[in-house]
Design a protein around this motif. Sequence first.
Motif, PDB file in Angstrom:
ATOM      1  N   GLU A  54      -7.638 -30.100  68.168  1.00  0.00           N
ATOM      2  CA  GLU A  54      -7.264 -30.766  69.369  1.00  0.00           C
ATOM      3  C   GLU A  54      -6.183 -31.481  69.326  1.00  0.00           C
ATOM      4  O   GLU A  54      -5.456 -32.316  70.233  1.00  0.00           O
ATOM      5  N   PHE A  62      -7.210 -35.002  71.870  1.00  0.00           N
ATOM      6  CA  PHE A  62      -8.090 -34.263  72.979  1.00  0.00           C
ATOM      7  C   PHE A  62      -7.990 -34.990  74.339  1.00  0.00           C
ATOM      8  O   PHE A  62      -8.524 -34.626  75.173  1.00  0.00           O
ATOM      9  N   GLN A 166     -12.445 -32.707  79.851  1.00  0.00           N
ATOM     10  CA  GLN A 166     -12.830 -32.478  78.935  1.00  0.00           C
ATOM     11  C   GLN A 166     -13.689 -31.479  78.334  1.00  0.00           C
ATOM     12  O   GLN A 166     -13.726 -30.586  77.503  1.00  0.00           O
ATOM     13  N   ALA A 169     -13.017 -27.764  76.789  1.00  0.00           N
ATOM     14  CA  ALA A 169     -12.731 -27.445  75.612  1.00  0.00           C
ATOM     15  C   ALA A 169     -14.069 -26.204  75.134  1.00  0.00           C
ATOM     16  O   ALA A 169     -13.806 -25.417  74.366  1.00  0.00           O
ATOM     17  N   ASN A 193     -16.926 -37.483  74.702  1.00  0.00           N
ATOM     18  CA  ASN A 193     -16.354 -36.231  74.287  1.00  0.00           C
ATOM     19  C   ASN A 193     -17.580 -35.253  74.211  1.00  0.00           C
ATOM     20  O   ASN A 193     -17.630 -34.146  74.585  1.00  0.00           O
ATOM     21  N   THR A 332     -14.993 -30.137  66.074  1.00  0.00           N
ATOM     22  CA  THR A 332     -13.776 -30.498  66.936  1.00  0.00           C
ATOM     23  C   THR A 332     -12.874 -31.696  66.063  1.00  0.00           C
ATOM     24  O   THR A 332     -13.392 -32.690  65.562  1.00  0.00           O
ATOM     25  N   THR A 334     -10.387 -33.905  66.678  1.00  0.00           N
ATOM     26  CA  THR A 334      -9.872 -34.574  67.959  1.00  0.00           C
ATOM     27  C   THR A 334      -8.513 -34.999  67.898  1.00  0.00           C
ATOM     28  O   THR A 334      -7.818 -35.151  68.853  1.00  0.00           O
TER      29      THR A 334
END
Length: 370
Positions: A54, A62, A166, A169, A193, A332, A334
Amino acid sequence: MKHYTGLIERYRGRLPVSASTPVIALGEGNTPLIELKNLSRLLHFDARILVKFEGLNPTGSFKDRGMTMAVTKAVEAGSKAIICASTGNTSASAAAYAARAGITSFVLIPEGKIAFGKLSQAMMHGAVVIQIRGNFDDGMRLVQEVARDVPVTIVNSINPYRLQGQKTAAFEIIEELGDAPDFHALPVGNAGNITAHWIGYSEAAALATATAPDNMSFSDKRVFSSKRPMMLGYQASGSAPFMRGEMVTHPETVATAIRIGHPMSWTQAWKVREESSGWFGERSDEEILQVQKLLARHEGVFCEPASATSVAGVLRDLEEGRIPSGSTIVCTLTGHGLKDPDTAIAQSSRPVSVDATRQAIESVILSNMD
Ligand code: AN7
């Protein structure tokens, strides 16, 4: 193929926008999913770990996924100013999207505890940067108090449009893998998130059982999955309210992005853990930095310290058998490593300094060849 403009266009049918919504976008989303093939060989783990990088979003984190939605909806509602408290990335993203929209942004950051790259972004994009002698949690409280009196839209993740953006994703991951992974690991600060990903995975799983209506766009129809992953949330030990089971008054960690003691999505994240049969974990600052370096050195992926927390957590839980071998795991990452150059340089060896001669260069090369 159509020019990619961002996640709102791509997932329009799954987001709260209409044909007349003025979309504020910078080409966010559509980030790569990179398999950790070298680390798998080096560390001998028998699982498939993929990182969703991200850090390759427009402002390097992100947050852009949520900010494109939050600023779009703020502009649609006629708002002329947005405000947020931030450990850095939210402020960088808010500043950029506000600039794009032509509105004002106010950002509250903890003085001295924000990575330099993030501060430079907020400043360059023209945000009104307010450094407070306090931490993120103090800033978040103040933002909520101020927004009661002054006409500013809060764009922290308590703004529900942030989580809507978000969640996309999760859609991208399902599209890439053909289904949801077995596990999805994220670093946890406010826990927005992890909550957003769970919304995305849940919607995709629900779609698989429902009949897709005729008016759905092509991409909507593709994004469904047969299952939902177990969600793993990892924190830095000095800033781990989910491990302590209560708010932390003085959070401390080198991973300043997740230096948060009072998570805003506290209740939601516990629900995610329960519904997904997942768990929370913690890693020390040393372990986090070690994994940040491993990713940079052996995979060519440079993420910021907070981001490495997800991989650090997964590596340990694999080693301890908590995550079964053979699993497919998405971590992830971020934010981009360039956000925090000071921490990167502090843990690297200094460059060699030599005279500007061919002989000096050759001697360095020869002493570094295997
Ligand atoms: C790189 O920018 O809260 O659990 O104010 O920047 O959704 O809070 C940043 C959070 C992980 C944690 N990784 O996500 C802010 C801010 C990075 C981050 C998180 C953040 P949440």
